[in-house]
Design a protein around this motif. Structure first.
Motif, PDB file in Angstrom:
ATOM      1  N   GLY A 109       0.662  -1.233   0.137  1.00  0.00           N
ATOM      2  CA  GLY A 109       0.001  -0.070   0.005  1.00  0.00           C
ATOM      3  C   GLY A 109       0.658   1.338   0.013  1.00  0.00           C
ATOM      4  O   GLY A 109       1.931   1.326   0.002  1.00  0.00           O
ATOM      5  N   PRO A 110       0.088   2.475   0.063  1.00  0.00           N
ATOM      6  CA  PRO A 110       0.843   3.768   0.006  1.00  0.00           C
ATOM      7  C   PRO A 110       1.465   3.863   1.337  1.00  0.00           C
ATOM      8  O   PRO A 110       1.270   3.336   2.258  1.00  0.00           O
ATOM      9  N   THR A 111       2.442   4.842   1.247  1.00  0.00           N
ATOM     10  CA  THR A 111       3.164   5.420   2.465  1.00  0.00           C
ATOM     11  C   THR A 111       3.586   6.719   2.509  1.00  0.00           C
ATOM     12  O   THR A 111       3.949   7.392   1.245  1.00  0.00           O
ATOM     13  N   VAL A 112       3.489   7.537   3.374  1.00  0.00           N
ATOM     14  CA  VAL A 112       3.851   8.888   3.389  1.00  0.00           C
ATOM     15  C   VAL A 112       4.693   9.285   4.812  1.00  0.00           C
ATOM     16  O   VAL A 112       4.401   8.357   5.736  1.00  0.00           O
ATOM     17  N   ARG A 113       5.561  10.092   4.651  1.00  0.00           N
ATOM     18  CA  ARG A 113       6.450  10.627   5.734  1.00  0.00           C
ATOM     19  C   ARG A 113       6.723  11.937   5.750  1.00  0.00           C
ATOM     20  O   ARG A 113       7.278  12.285   4.435  1.00  0.00           O
ATOM     21  N   PHE A 114       6.793  12.600   6.830  1.00  0.00           N
ATOM     22  CA  PHE A 114       7.350  14.040   6.790  1.00  0.00           C
ATOM     23  C   PHE A 114       8.712  13.972   7.330  1.00  0.00           C
ATOM     24  O   PHE A 114       9.052  13.204   8.142  1.00  0.00           O
ATOM     25  N   ARG A 115       9.441  14.759   6.672  1.00  0.00           N
ATOM     26  CA  ARG A 115      11.076  14.888   7.061  1.00  0.00           C
ATOM     27  C   ARG A 115      11.631  16.355   7.401  1.00  0.00           C
ATOM     28  O   ARG A 115      11.211  17.197   6.349  1.00  0.00           O
ATOM     29  N   GLY A 116      11.907  16.487   8.396  1.00  0.00           N
ATOM     30  CA  GLY A 116      12.562  17.776   8.687  1.00  0.00           C
ATOM     31  C   GLY A 116      13.913  17.651   9.099  1.00  0.00           C
ATOM     32  O   GLY A 116      14.210  16.688   9.879  1.00  0.00           O
ATOM     33  N   SER A 117      15.000  18.502   8.788  1.00  0.00           N
ATOM     34  CA  SER A 117      16.288  18.403   9.301  1.00  0.00           C
ATOM     35  C   SER A 117      17.143  19.690   9.136  1.00  0.00           C
ATOM     36  O   SER A 117      16.617  20.531   8.301  1.00  0.00           O
ATOM     37  N   ARG A 118      17.836  19.777  10.140  1.00  0.00           N
ATOM     38  CA  ARG A 118      18.693  21.172  10.145  1.00  0.00           C
ATOM     39  C   ARG A 118      17.768  22.424  10.223  1.00  0.00           C
ATOM     40  O   ARG A 118      17.924  23.436   9.250  1.00  0.00           O
ATOM     41  N   ASP A 119      16.872  22.454  11.265  1.00  0.00           N
ATOM     42  CA  ASP A 119      15.875  23.434  11.267  1.00  0.00           C
ATOM     43  C   ASP A 119      16.300  24.038  12.550  1.00  0.00           C
ATOM     44  O   ASP A 119      17.506  24.183  13.068  1.00  0.00           O
ATOM     45  N   ASP A 120      15.529  25.127  13.076  1.00  0.00           N
ATOM     46  CA  ASP A 120      15.786  26.023  14.077  1.00  0.00           C
ATOM     47  C   ASP A 120      16.091  25.273  15.620  1.00  0.00           C
ATOM     48  O   ASP A 120      16.573  25.851  16.693  1.00  0.00           O
ATOM     49  N   ALA A 121      16.116  23.875  15.483  1.00  0.00           N
ATOM     50  CA  ALA A 121      16.370  23.293  16.474  1.00  0.00           C
ATOM     51  C   ALA A 121      17.759  22.438  16.713  1.00  0.00           C
ATOM     52  O   ALA A 121      18.049  21.842  17.473  1.00  0.00           O
ATOM     53  N   VAL A 122      18.483  22.958  15.641  1.00  0.00           N
ATOM     54  CA  VAL A 122      19.775  22.576  15.510  1.00  0.00           C
ATOM     55  C   VAL A 122      20.678  22.837  16.722  1.00  0.00           C
ATOM     56  O   VAL A 122      20.969  23.995  17.081  1.00  0.00           O
ATOM     57  N   ASN A 123      21.526  21.911  17.523  1.00  0.00           N
ATOM     58  CA  ASN A 123      22.064  22.222  18.575  1.00  0.00           C
ATOM     59  C   ASN A 123      23.701  22.395  18.361  1.00  0.00           C
ATOM     60  O   ASN A 123      24.475  22.211  18.965  1.00  0.00           O
ATOM     61  N   ASP A 124      24.124  22.745  17.152  1.00  0.00           N
ATOM     62  CA  ASP A 124      25.447  23.238  16.580  1.00  0.00           C
ATOM     63  C   ASP A 124      25.496  24.331  16.171  1.00  0.00           C
ATOM     64  O   ASP A 124      25.068  24.900  14.986  1.00  0.00           O
ATOM     65  N   ASP A 125      26.199  25.250  16.833  1.00  0.00           N
ATOM     66  CA  ASP A 125      26.436  26.529  16.120  1.00  0.00           C
ATOM     67  C   ASP A 125      27.030  26.866  14.901  1.00  0.00           C
ATOM     68  O   ASP A 125      26.630  27.696  14.214  1.00  0.00           O
ATOM     69  N   VAL A 126      27.959  25.977  14.423  1.00  0.00           N
ATOM     70  CA  VAL A 126      28.741  25.900  13.483  1.00  0.00           C
ATOM     71  C   VAL A 126      27.708  25.420  12.196  1.00  0.00           C
ATOM     72  O   VAL A 126      27.574  26.299  10.971  1.00  0.00           O
ATOM     73  N   VAL A 127      27.168  24.201  12.275  1.00  0.00           N
ATOM     74  CA  VAL A 127      26.199  23.802  11.389  1.00  0.00           C
ATOM     75  C   VAL A 127      24.999  24.395  11.241  1.00  0.00           C
ATOM     76  O   VAL A 127      24.519  24.819  10.141  1.00  0.00           O
ATOM     77  N   GLU A 128      24.637  25.282  12.269  1.00  0.00           N
ATOM     78  CA  GLU A 128      23.349  26.381  11.997  1.00  0.00           C
ATOM     79  C   GLU A 128      23.799  27.491  11.054  1.00  0.00           C
ATOM     80  O   GLU A 128      22.720  27.880  10.360  1.00  0.00           O
TER      81      GLU A 128
END
Length: 293
Positions: A109-128
């Motif tokens: 059957g069908p499958t759906v998924r939401f993906r978020g990454s490197r948003d405002d919750a990143v805990n690394d000042d450099v990667v941010e």
């Protein structure tokens, strides 16, 4: 077990979202071999749950953040519903729990998924400093086969694969996620599942999440890096559930937990976001409570 379980494990991809994928549960419905007469599991049943999980703050991070762990699993209108991280799988071949006891069965059957990454919750000042990434909505198909009675009467092995594409124009790529799961009840009211997974991604996905372009290099001080697709991650997840009155067949309250380890490989591990600022070793954990009716 039914009260807290969904089929594709998947999920877990080894990035931060995929860690959320680990919120996925094993097979929906009770262990095979139990008397299904006069149980909560009939043509229509649902489990709703909520919990809290811990996951890397971005794909390849060695910093962790808490996230909500919702749960919806059940069967409505002949369609099975199981969690897929922050998303859902739908099984149009679903049968009422108990109908396939002792028989090999298929899911599709069908499958759906939401993906978020490197948003405002990143805990690394450099990667941010590299900037936020847009959220993706991945849509595709999943299928598998469930083989019961492998080591004893009540266990089962599940082989599955999911293929998804981003439809929101974020990474614009494709993922292929095979999995192998082993499920076994521990008692009438408790069960555990072990899930081994892998994730393959195309060049668009890898470029979006792992490339360090010239501007990002100038902003962060990280070396430029061009990522390509291939094997992205491998991992294993343990998922357990306990019915609070000791009888899964009458529904009611239950608790579930998940713990997992995954390893980023290839360019997902080699990118400076991982190799310099984070870690290829990714861990997840979660605990929640559900109700079945």
């Amino acid at each position: 077990m039914a009260a807290t379980c969904g089929s594709q494990a998947a999920a877990q991809e080894t990035d931060s979202d995929e860690a959320e994928v680990a919120a996925q549960r094993p097979e929906g419905g009770p262990p095979a071999g139990f008397d299904m007469s006069d149980s909560v599991f009939d043509e229509t049943w649902l489990t709703f749950g909520v919990g809290i999980g811990l996951t890397p703050s971005y794909s390849g991070s060695d910093d962790y953040r808490a996230f909500p762990l919702p749960l919806i699993v059940g069967r409505i209108g002949g369609v099975g519903i199981t969690p897929n991280g922050p998303g859902l799988n739908f099984d149009v071949l679903s049968n009422p729990p108990g109908q396939d006891q002792g028989k090999t069965s298929l899911s599709f059957g069908p499958t759906v998924r939401f993906r978020g990454s490197r948003d405002d919750a990143v805990n690394d000042d450099v990667v941010e400093l590299a900037g936020e990434l847009d959220s993706a909505l991945e849509v595709g198909v999943q299928g598998g086969v469930r083989i019961p009675g492998v080591l004893h009467r009540f266990d089962a092995v599940t082989l599955g694969t999911a293929v998804r594409w981003d439809v929101l124009g974020a990474h614009e790529g494709m993922l292929v996620e095979p999995s192998v799961g082993y499920f076994s009840p521990l008692s009438r009211g408790a069960a555990v599942q072990l899930i081994a997974t892998a994730s393959f991604v195309d060049d668009k996905f890898a470029d979006y999440y792992y490339t360090v372009d010239p501007q990002q290099s100038a902003d962060t001080g990280l070396a430029e890096f061009t990522a390509e697709g291939g094997l992205n991650s491998i991992g294993v997840t343990a998922i357990g559930t306990v019915d609070l009155d000791g009888d899964v067949l009458n529904g009611g309250l239950n608790v579930f937990f998940v713990g997992g380890y995954s390893r980023l490989v290839g360019d997902a591990a080699d990118t400076p976001y991982t190799s310099v600022r984070g870690s290829a070793d990714q861990f997840i954990g979660g605990l929640g409570i559900g109700y079945t009716f």
